[in-house]
Scaffold this motif. Structure first.
Motif, PDB file in Angstrom:
ATOM      1  N   LEU A   1       0.789  -1.241   0.000  1.00  0.00           N
ATOM      2  CA  LEU A   1       0.000   0.000   0.000  1.00  0.00           C
ATOM      3  C   LEU A   1       0.819   1.288   0.000  1.00  0.00           C
ATOM      4  CD1 LEU A   1      -2.738  -0.890   2.637  1.00  0.00           C
ATOM      5  CD2 LEU A   1      -2.989  -0.858   0.156  1.00  0.00           C
ATOM      6  N   THR A   2       2.059   1.226   0.286  1.00  0.00           N
ATOM      7  CA  THR A   2       2.937   2.379   0.559  1.00  0.00           C
ATOM      8  C   THR A   2       2.512   3.067   1.858  1.00  0.00           C
ATOM      9  OG1 THR A   2       1.813   4.277  -0.439  1.00  0.00           O
ATOM     10  CG2 THR A   2       3.137   2.910  -1.904  1.00  0.00           C
ATOM     11  N   LYS A   3       3.425   3.860   2.348  1.00  0.00           N
ATOM     12  CA  LYS A   3       3.178   4.544   3.613  1.00  0.00           C
ATOM     13  C   LYS A   3       2.163   5.672   3.458  1.00  0.00           C
ATOM     14  CE  LYS A   3       6.323   5.509   7.412  1.00  0.00           C
ATOM     15  NZ  LYS A   3       7.700   5.856   7.757  1.00  0.00           N
ATOM     16  N   SER A   4       1.828   5.985   2.227  1.00  0.00           N
ATOM     17  CA  SER A   4       0.882   7.082   2.051  1.00  0.00           C
ATOM     18  C   SER A   4      -0.506   6.689   2.543  1.00  0.00           C
ATOM     19  CB  SER A   4       0.827   7.519   0.588  1.00  0.00           C
ATOM     20  OG  SER A   4       0.516   6.427  -0.224  1.00  0.00           O
ATOM     21  N   VAL A   5      -0.673   5.434   2.914  1.00  0.00           N
ATOM     22  CA  VAL A   5      -1.934   5.023   3.515  1.00  0.00           C
ATOM     23  C   VAL A   5      -2.162   5.806   4.814  1.00  0.00           C
ATOM     24  CG1 VAL A   5      -1.069   3.118   4.938  1.00  0.00           C
ATOM     25  CG2 VAL A   5      -3.351   2.989   3.964  1.00  0.00           C
ATOM     26  N   ASN A   6      -1.081   6.298   5.403  1.00  0.00           N
ATOM     27  CA  ASN A   6      -1.221   7.105   6.619  1.00  0.00           C
ATOM     28  C   ASN A   6      -2.115   8.318   6.400  1.00  0.00           C
ATOM     29  OD1 ASN A   6       0.510   5.310   7.707  1.00  0.00           O
ATOM     30  ND2 ASN A   6       2.195   6.746   8.090  1.00  0.00           N
ATOM     31  N   ARG A   7      -2.104   8.810   5.170  1.00  0.00           N
ATOM     32  CA  ARG A   7      -2.915   9.997   4.883  1.00  0.00           C
ATOM     33  C   ARG A   7      -4.393   9.721   5.062  1.00  0.00           C
ATOM     34  NH1 ARG A   7      -0.486  11.006  -0.555  1.00  0.00           N
ATOM     35  NH2 ARG A   7       1.704  11.163   0.020  1.00  0.00           N
ATOM     36  N   CYS A   8      -4.796   8.487   4.768  1.00  0.00           N
ATOM     37  CA  CYS A   8      -6.208   8.136   4.959  1.00  0.00           C
ATOM     38  C   CYS A   8      -6.606   8.334   6.409  1.00  0.00           C
ATOM     39  CB  CYS A   8      -6.452   6.687   4.564  1.00  0.00           C
ATOM     40  SG  CYS A   8      -6.052   6.324   2.864  1.00  0.00           S
ATOM     41  N   PHE A   9      -5.660   8.090   7.313  1.00  0.00           N
ATOM     42  CA  PHE A   9      -5.968   8.235   8.729  1.00  0.00           C
ATOM     43  C   PHE A   9      -5.947   9.701   9.150  1.00  0.00           C
ATOM     44  CE2 PHE A   9      -4.514   3.848   8.479  1.00  0.00           C
ATOM     45  CZ  PHE A   9      -5.544   3.209   9.126  1.00  0.00           C
ATOM     46  N   GLU A  10      -5.144  10.500   8.439  1.00  0.00           N
ATOM     47  CA  GLU A  10      -5.158  11.926   8.745  1.00  0.00           C
ATOM     48  C   GLU A  10      -6.510  12.516   8.397  1.00  0.00           C
ATOM     49  OE1 GLU A  10      -1.830  13.536   6.606  1.00  0.00           O
ATOM     50  OE2 GLU A  10      -0.456  12.216   7.714  1.00  0.00           O
ATOM     51  N   LYS A  11      -7.068  12.072   7.262  1.00  0.00           N
ATOM     52  CA  LYS A  11      -8.370  12.579   6.841  1.00  0.00           C
ATOM     53  C   LYS A  11      -9.457  12.054   7.741  1.00  0.00           C
ATOM     54  CE  LYS A  11      -7.284  12.757   1.952  1.00  0.00           C
ATOM     55  NZ  LYS A  11      -7.281  11.694   0.942  1.00  0.00           N
ATOM     56  N   ASN A  12      -9.371  10.776   8.066  1.00  0.00           N
ATOM     57  CA  ASN A  12     -10.435  10.141   8.834  1.00  0.00           C
ATOM     58  C   ASN A  12      -9.823   9.135   9.793  1.00  0.00           C
ATOM     59  OD1 ASN A  12     -12.608   8.741   9.804  1.00  0.00           O
ATOM     60  ND2 ASN A  12     -13.085   7.714   7.873  1.00  0.00           N
ATOM     61  N   PRO A  13      -9.703   9.520  11.052  1.00  0.00           N
ATOM     62  CA  PRO A  13      -9.037   8.636  12.018  1.00  0.00           C
ATOM     63  C   PRO A  13      -9.726   7.275  12.135  1.00  0.00           C
ATOM     64  CG  PRO A  13      -9.411  10.815  12.959  1.00  0.00           C
ATOM     65  CD  PRO A  13     -10.138  10.785  11.655  1.00  0.00           C
ATOM     66  N   LYS A  14     -11.001   7.233  11.816  1.00  0.00           N
ATOM     67  CA  LYS A  14     -11.725   5.967  11.942  1.00  0.00           C
ATOM     68  C   LYS A  14     -11.688   5.159  10.648  1.00  0.00           C
ATOM     69  CE  LYS A  14     -14.005   6.628  16.015  1.00  0.00           C
ATOM     70  NZ  LYS A  14     -15.179   7.192  16.659  1.00  0.00           N
ATOM     71  N   PHE A  15     -10.850   5.578   9.744  1.00  0.00           N
ATOM     72  CA  PHE A  15     -10.733   4.912   8.446  1.00  0.00           C
ATOM     73  C   PHE A  15     -10.605   3.393   8.605  1.00  0.00           C
ATOM     74  CE2 PHE A  15      -7.805   3.468   5.029  1.00  0.00           C
ATOM     75  CZ  PHE A  15      -8.673   3.674   3.960  1.00  0.00           C
ATOM     76  N   ASP A  16     -11.373   2.662   7.796  1.00  0.00           N
ATOM     77  CA  ASP A  16     -11.313   1.200   7.843  1.00  0.00           C
ATOM     78  C   ASP A  16     -10.395   0.712   6.732  1.00  0.00           C
ATOM     79  OD1 ASP A  16     -11.642  -1.489   7.988  1.00  0.00           O
ATOM     80  OD2 ASP A  16     -13.760  -1.505   7.415  1.00  0.00           O
ATOM     81  N   MET A  17      -9.271   0.140   7.129  1.00  0.00           N
ATOM     82  CA  MET A  17      -8.259  -0.225   6.152  1.00  0.00           C
ATOM     83  C   MET A  17      -8.425  -1.629   5.562  1.00  0.00           C
ATOM     84  SD  MET A  17      -4.319   0.659   6.882  1.00  0.00           S
ATOM     85  CE  MET A  17      -3.418  -0.710   6.235  1.00  0.00           C
ATOM     86  N   THR A  18      -9.252  -2.441   6.195  1.00  0.00           N
ATOM     87  CA  THR A  18      -9.331  -3.838   5.734  1.00  0.00           C
ATOM     88  C   THR A  18      -9.630  -3.977   4.242  1.00  0.00           C
ATOM     89  OG1 THR A  18     -11.335  -3.778   7.066  1.00  0.00           O
ATOM     90  CG2 THR A  18      -9.720  -5.460   7.612  1.00  0.00           C
TER      91      THR A  18
END
Lengths: 629, 200
Positions: free
Chosen positions: A286-303
């Protein structure tokens, strides 16, 4: 054999041993001079542990460990806290968790920290999310253990009669993919699994679980998150919790938490290394840029983002028990004649010059050749993760593919594009590029490479090497003088028909000379290792796994930053004699019959090193640019 | 009529350097077409392709990673041949952002859903909209309802598919990669709809 500056620090850890640095000796001299401090299995545990910091208790003694995680932030010990030196008793830093709440037979959990005054009453409650260890009901420990074995031993199937097949390929019997999806934290079987791995988000959302359905583990996941954030709120970080025989290891990487819960007695450092690899595998996808999804939405569901990758993770976790690359941080090569490997390297270099970042030709997990563009270097861990990703994803086998992948050690933020093509059932070519529209160019490159490999018989040599296997302890030359028969099926290209074999017959069932059962030689400069083939008596996957675990502990103790690094270590227990020798150039790990004679074992190690040097042209990839400067 | 048994372009050395934009090969009798399959994960995109290219069906699902590239040539009755260069994309969400990489320059897009899964039908509509926005303007689109053999579990009526396809000027067909039903027909119909380059 010159051992220029290797000095001795056999487990005794006598500071005076360091003096040996001054007068270089051969390993024989070094070890012989210290035979008095050789540790045998009868030596009291505690003595051993305190002396050299090696967590090396045999099964059943686990709960007497006194392991000190000496790292400014925290000190973690288990049950034996009353034995701690008093100066460790930082006031207020000692937190004892009620035994009952963890359902532990004895000891409970003790967290000790040096810089915080936090109190924890119970990190988990059994009703909501309690991870009950295998000794869940106190007093039933022996029964519990035997029951566990039945449920848990699915990591490697071992109910096969044909030991010879197992020797040839210990991975063969393993079925990839997620098992026991029906389980959750309420299942007895789930609680009894020996080794759990979890990935979760900083909001406590499950991302991956080795066993059971992630969604059903939301409560458990939230508990893990609570433990981590509770400690974080105190300005601290939790790294390890010991609970009886269980270790809970935490790895926090930004918004992504990885946790391992294990009762396998592997050292903390090994388990944390495994978590690092699991995290790296996720970054590769996924690359580390997946972290950005959490910046936008801390409850982001990554599964959903990891959909379909269970096999990748389960195969990586499986490799922790059979692939030494997972703890050696080195890669291994398929044995090939020097010229053959050169031919493969030349065509790969050709391609790399045309704008390919990395060109890698592999056979299963072994490298045939690899080439990087100028100044680009590939970390062995990235290679491990990439090879695991490709080998575990079946779709690569059906046709040529072009897929985004990220090499976490190369650049964790960006995707590279990988052209992957299987040249035969085990041999595959990976061409990595930064350009997303390079597919047709890479396809052309592959066609060229394939043609050259076919013409120069590289592929048939690869197949032959797969059949012949690598170094066998039975083939270790008994005396060093006649170099001619050092590596019969590689060095000399002996006659195709195996003439009645000299040593192999006589040593059948007892390994090599002097009771040598197995060895791993790691070249530090090359970032490569070579491991001998398994042979009797280390013939079943279970025995192999046990040996790797022993090596792993050995590796950890050799690299212990607190008291080490050591240069030699000789250890005898009821299973093996293990001998390790670390110099500036290499690390040698060797396993012998537990009754092996020490002086002979040492001599044999010297022979192994000489043997490896004699055939290094064939077992290592030489002349490639170093991978990490 | 049918598929010539060429292996997936193992032997084809005649690759055009960049790519054959919009499938327009100079030779009117031998067309080359870039085709992309899109759709939710698990709807059977790879199964359709493998059935078409190799005549095989493997019931064990193998998740596609990134995209697989295969090619297959078919002969039409008017003695033209069409070589499909097929990008079988992964249906996983993480690859959605990378889809343009694969559908850019495609002459044909085959959007697949599973007739037993309304979710996958919704996802198919998402892909149609995305292609209308970002695909080549003259792209030929086919809407494919796969797993037609599972009619007792059907949840997306054929009529829904037909209507949606009509509204969006798509060609519609229901297929079964398992039984090979309508697989060749799908690609033959596509081939018939291809614009023929004017003979030079």
């Amino acid at each position: 054999m010159s051992s220029s500056d290797s000095s001795l620090s056999i487990s005794s850890e006598d500071p005076s041993d360091r003096n040996h640095d001054l007068n270089p000796k051969s390993i024989e001299d070094q070890l012989a001079s210290t035979s008095l401090v050789e540790i045998d299995a009868q030596e009291p545990e505690d003595h051993r542990e305190i002396q050299n910091g090696v967590d090396y208790a045999s099964a059943g003694e686990g709960s007497h460990h006194q392991e000190i995680e000496n790292n400014d932030e925290e000190v973690i010990v288990d049950a034996a806290q009353e034995e701690l030196p008093s100066n460790f008793g930082v006031p207020g830093g000692l937190v004892e968790v009620e035994e009952a709440s963890m359902g532990l037979g004895r000891g409970g959990v003790v967290w000790m920290r040096t810089n915080s005054e936090l109190e924890v009453d119970r990190p988990s409650s059994p009703s909501s999310s309690g991870y009950a260890g295998e000794r869940g009901s106190s007093g039933a420990s022996s029964g519990g253990v035997s029951g566990t074995d039945e449920v848990v031993e699915d990591e490697i199937q071992e109910d096969r009669n044909d030991a010879v097949d197992d020797v040839l390929d210990s991975q063969a019997s393993w079925v990839p993919g997620k098992r026991h999806v029906d389980e959750d934290d309420a299942s007895i079987s789930w609680r009894k699994r020996k080794k759990h791995f979890f990935i979760l988000s900083h909001s406590g959302k499950p991302i991956y679980s080795r066993y059971g359905d992630e969604h059903k583990l939301a409560g458990f996941s939230a508990t893990l998150q609570a433990i981590i954030s509770f400690v974080e709120n105190g300005g601290d970080r939790v790294k390890l919790v010991r609970a009886g025989k269980h270790q809970v290891v935490f790895l926090v990487k930004g918004p992504i938490y990885s946790v391992c819960i294990s009762c396998t007695e592997e050292p903390f450092e090994s388990l944390r290394g495994q978590l690092e690899l699991i995290y790296g595998q996720m970054i590769l996808i996924l690359t580390k840029s997946v972290n950005r999804c959490f910046e936008k939405n801390p409850k982001f569901d990554m599964t959903p983002l990891l959909g379909g990758t269970d096999v990748v993770f389960s195969s990586l976790i499986h490799s922790f028990s059979w692939n030494p690359a997972t703890f050696l941080h080195a890669y291994t090569c398929l044995p090939l004649a020097y010229g053959t490997r050169q031919a493969a390297g030349a065509i790969l270099q050709d391609v790399a010059d045309s704008g390919v970042l990395f060109a890698i030709l592999m056979c299963k997990h072994k490298v045939i050749s690899l080439v990087g563009a100028q100044k680009a270097s590939l970390h062995p861990d990235d290679m491990l993760l990439l090879a695991n990703f490709v080998m575990s994803s079946e779709s690569f086998r059906t046709s040529e593919s072009f897929s985004p992948i990220c090499l976490p050690r190369y650049n964790p933020m960006a995707f590279l594009y990988a052209y992957v093509h299987y040249l035969d059932v085990d041999t595959y070519l990976m061409l990595l590029t930064t350009s997303s529209d390079a597919f047709y160019h890479l396809k052309d490159c592959r066609i060229r490479i394939e043609m050259v490999l076919l013409k120069s018989n590289v592929l048939s040599e690869v197949q032959r090497s797969m059949v012949d296997g690598g170094m066998r302890v039975e083939d270790l030359p008994v005396d060093l003088l006649p170099r001619s028969r050092t590596f019969p099926h590689l060095g000399q290209h002996k006659l195709p028909t195996d003439s009645p074999d000299r040593f192999r017959e006589s040593y059948a069932g007892v390994g090599g000379p002097a009771g040598l059962w197995h060895f791993i030689y790691r070249s530090i400069f090359l970032d490569q290792y070579v491991s001998s083939e398994f042979s009797a008596p280390i013939s079943t996957p279970k025995q192999q796994k046990r040996l790797y675990r022993a090596y792993q502990k050995f590796y950890t103790s050799m690299h212990d930053r607190g008291i080490g690094p050591h240069k030699t270590q000789f250890r005898r227990d009821e299973n093996y004699v293990l001998l390790c020798w670390v110099t500036q150039d290499f690390e040698l790990y060797a396993a012998f019959d537990p009754l092996a004679d020490k002086a002979l074992a040492i001599k044999t190690c010297n022979r192994v090193c000489q043997w490896v040097k004699d055939v290094e042209n064939e077992i290592f990839l030489l002349g490639a640019s170093p991978f990490s400067w | 009529m049918g598929c010539s048994a060429s292996l997936p372009d193992r032997s084809s050395g005649r690759l055009v350097g960049a790519n054959s934009d919009n499938g327009g090969a100079p030779d009117a009798k031998n067309l080359r077409v870039k085709l992309v399959l899109l759709g939710d994960s698990g709807v059977g995109k790879s199964c359709i392709v493998l059935r078409f290219v190799r005549g095989q069906f493997d019931p064990t699902s193998k998740v596609t990673v990134g995209a697989s590239f295969l090619s297959q040539t078919i002969a039409l009755q008017d003695s033209t041949t069409v070589k499909f260069e097929i990008w079988d994309t992964a249906g996983q969400e993480r690859y959605a952002a990378l889809a343009p990489l694969y559908y850019r320059g495609a002459a044909v897009a085959v959007v697949v859903y599973d007739i037993t899964s309304p979710d996958s039908f919704a996802k198919a509509q998402y892909w149609v909209k995305e292609l209308q926005k970002h695909g080549s303007p003259d792209i030929i689109m086919a809407l494919v309802g796969n797993k037609a053999d599972l009619h007792e579990k059907r949840e997306v009526p054929a009529q829904d598919g037909i209507e949606y396809a009509e509204k969006n000027e798509m060609f519609f067909i229901e297929t079964s990669a398992k039984t090979a039903d309508n697989i060749n027909q799908l690609f033959e119909e596509i081939a018939k709809r291809l614009p023929r380059p004017t003979t030079s």
